[in-house]
Motif scaffolding. Structure first.
Motif, PDB file in Angstrom:
ATOM      1  N   LEU A 264       0.850  -1.191   0.000  1.00 41.44           N
ATOM      2  CA  LEU A 264       0.000   0.000   0.000  1.00 41.44           C
ATOM      3  C   LEU A 264       0.883   1.236   0.000  1.00 41.44           C
ATOM      4  CD1 LEU A 264      -2.648   1.644   0.424  1.00 41.44           C
ATOM      5  CD2 LEU A 264      -2.367   1.231   2.888  1.00 41.44           C
ATOM      6  N   ILE A 265       0.606   2.152  -0.920  1.00 38.26           N
ATOM      7  CA  ILE A 265       1.274   3.445  -0.932  1.00 38.26           C
ATOM      8  C   ILE A 265       0.201   4.509  -0.749  1.00 38.26           C
ATOM      9  CG2 ILE A 265       2.810   5.026  -2.145  1.00 38.26           C
ATOM     10  CD1 ILE A 265       3.875   2.731  -3.772  1.00 38.26           C
ATOM     11  N   MET A 266       0.276   5.244   0.357  1.00 31.57           N
ATOM     12  CA  MET A 266      -0.712   6.282   0.640  1.00 31.57           C
ATOM     13  C   MET A 266      -0.294   7.608   0.021  1.00 31.57           C
ATOM     14  SD  MET A 266      -1.941   5.511   4.565  1.00 31.57           S
ATOM     15  CE  MET A 266      -0.441   6.186   5.293  1.00 31.57           C
ATOM     16  N   THR A 267      -1.301   8.382  -0.404  1.00 29.54           N
ATOM     17  CA  THR A 267      -1.056   9.692  -1.013  1.00 29.54           C
ATOM     18  C   THR A 267      -2.250  10.589  -0.746  1.00 29.54           C
ATOM     19  OG1 THR A 267      -0.391  10.810  -3.061  1.00 29.54           O
ATOM     20  CG2 THR A 267      -2.001   9.033  -3.271  1.00 29.54           C
ATOM     21  N   ASN A 294       2.661  -3.488   5.516  1.00 33.71           N
ATOM     22  CA  ASN A 294       3.427  -3.216   4.291  1.00 33.71           C
ATOM     23  C   ASN A 294       2.917  -1.938   3.622  1.00 33.71           C
ATOM     24  OD1 ASN A 294       5.542  -3.727   2.609  1.00 33.71           O
ATOM     25  ND2 ASN A 294       4.573  -5.403   1.507  1.00 33.71           N
ATOM     26  N   THR A 295       2.980  -0.853   4.376  1.00 35.08           N
ATOM     27  CA  THR A 295       2.495   0.453   3.925  1.00 35.08           C
ATOM     28  C   THR A 295       3.649   1.446   3.897  1.00 35.08           C
ATOM     29  OG1 THR A 295       0.313   0.073   4.909  1.00 35.08           O
ATOM     30  CG2 THR A 295       0.898   2.357   4.424  1.00 35.08           C
ATOM     31  N   ILE A 296       3.689   2.266   2.859  1.00 34.42           N
ATOM     32  CA  ILE A 296       4.627   3.373   2.811  1.00 34.42           C
ATOM     33  C   ILE A 296       3.866   4.631   2.433  1.00 34.42           C
ATOM     34  CG2 ILE A 296       6.663   1.985   2.297  1.00 34.42           C
ATOM     35  CD1 ILE A 296       6.435   2.761  -0.601  1.00 34.42           C
ATOM     36  N   MET A 297       4.509   5.760   2.630  1.00 37.61           N
ATOM     37  CA  MET A 297       3.880   7.054   2.392  1.00 37.61           C
ATOM     38  C   MET A 297       4.567   7.729   1.208  1.00 37.61           C
ATOM     39  SD  MET A 297       3.404  10.038   5.201  1.00 37.61           S
ATOM     40  CE  MET A 297       2.030   9.165   5.947  1.00 37.61           C
TER      41      MET A 297
END
Length: 314
Positions: A264-267, A294-297
């Motif tokens: 997951l890539i948050m934006t 497994n999340t990055i920003m």
């Protein structure tokens, strides 16, 4: 497949984050696909490693200004630069009227190489390597998420074994590489799959913004390698998210978890979480990782290479 984030703020730009735009680079075919085009996107492109000359497709999620105000300027610049390739634009049905009005009142003649398609849920584009589909999200106006699927590719063709079997080179090799069964002049039937390594699974990239948590996003993101999902608000501001039909960090993580995605890539972050405020973006990341580790920003100009399925190490 490489993702470049050109704008990761919601609503308005900040000093460090422009409004929404994401580029998907496809180096194997020297193409760039753009997702959303907020104000200032062409300036962001100029500051990045993305080549505007390779732009062939643009996908717009919805008609809010922070996702479309940069589109007309970008198209005008491409026309003035004499870009040789066609540009196909996909978006809500009203997008074509918006572009026609912009062109009319700014006295701009859009290139005949620009084609605009109004989308509805389902398959939008398919070629030898990719399929692109879209689905409805849940926002204040019609908004679409996009699913990009790279088709599976046959494994490496074993030329040495083919030579040992006395298979003549030429067009037959191409058929065998595609996994077809070929009958040789001497009557032998050769199965291409037996001469190829393990099939290389295609990658899946999903782009979802703007939306509150909805089953449409979960369905669209099923088994994705990368889910790019908006996270406008922190969990404690959930009421704002429901009122404005945006997502919190925890909603984005719940979509990722329910859909079984790999990353997951948050934006699309609200400027209210700027440094110095009570809540900051690191708090949103911690909230999401508590549900989906497994999340990055995303940050502006961040590049992310979509890995093959063999390697999902952080």
């Amino acid at each position: 497949m490489e993702i470049t984030f050109l704008g990761t703020s919601s609503g308005v730009p900040t000093r460090s984050r422009n409004v929404s735009s994401v580029a998907l680079r496809l180096p194997q075919r020297a193409e760039v696909w753009l997702f959303d085009c907020g104000e200032g996107t062409q300036h962001q492109l100029l500051r990045s490693d993305v080549k505007v000359s390779q732009l062939t497709r643009i996908f717009i999620t919805h008609m809010h200004g922070d996702h479309i105000y940069g589109l007309m300027g970008l198209l005008a610049s491409c026309g003035l630069a004499g870009n040789a390739q066609d540009i196909e634009i996909y978006g809500p049905p009203d997008l074509s009227y918006y572009l026609e009005a912009c062109a009319k009142y700014s006295h701009l003649k859009l290139s005949h190489r620009v084609r605009v398609y109004g989308v509805s849920p389902g398959l939008l584009h398919e070629d030898e390597e990719f399929k692109v589909s879209c689905g409805l999200l849940k926002h204040r106006i019609p908004a679409f998420g996009y699913r990009i699927v790279e088709k599976d590719r046959p494994g490496r063709f074993n030329v040495e074994r083919a030579n040992a079997l006395g298979i003549p080179s030429g067009p037959i090799y191409g058929q065998l590489k595609r996994g077809e069964t070929v009958t040789l002049p001497d009557g032998r039937r050769i199965r291409g799959k037996e001469l190829c390594g393990e099939t290389e699974t295609g990658r899946k990239v999903i782009y979802c913004t703007d939306t509150v948590f909805c089953e449409g996003a979960v369905e669209l993101a099923q088994d994705a390698d990368v889910l790019i999902h908006e996270a406008t608000f922190a969990h404690q501001d959930a009421q704002l998210a429901f009122d404005r039909l945006h997502s919190t960090s925890t909603m984005a993580a719940q979509v990722a978890l329910a859909a079984g995605v790999k990353r997951l890539i948050m934006t699309h972050f609200s400027p209210r979480y700027a440094p110095g405020n009570n809540l900051q973006l690191e708090d949103l990341l911690a909230e999401a990782k508590a549900i989906f580790p497994n999340t990055i920003m995303a940050r502006d100009f961040m590049n992310y290479e979509v890995p093959r399925r063999l390697n999902y190490e952080l």
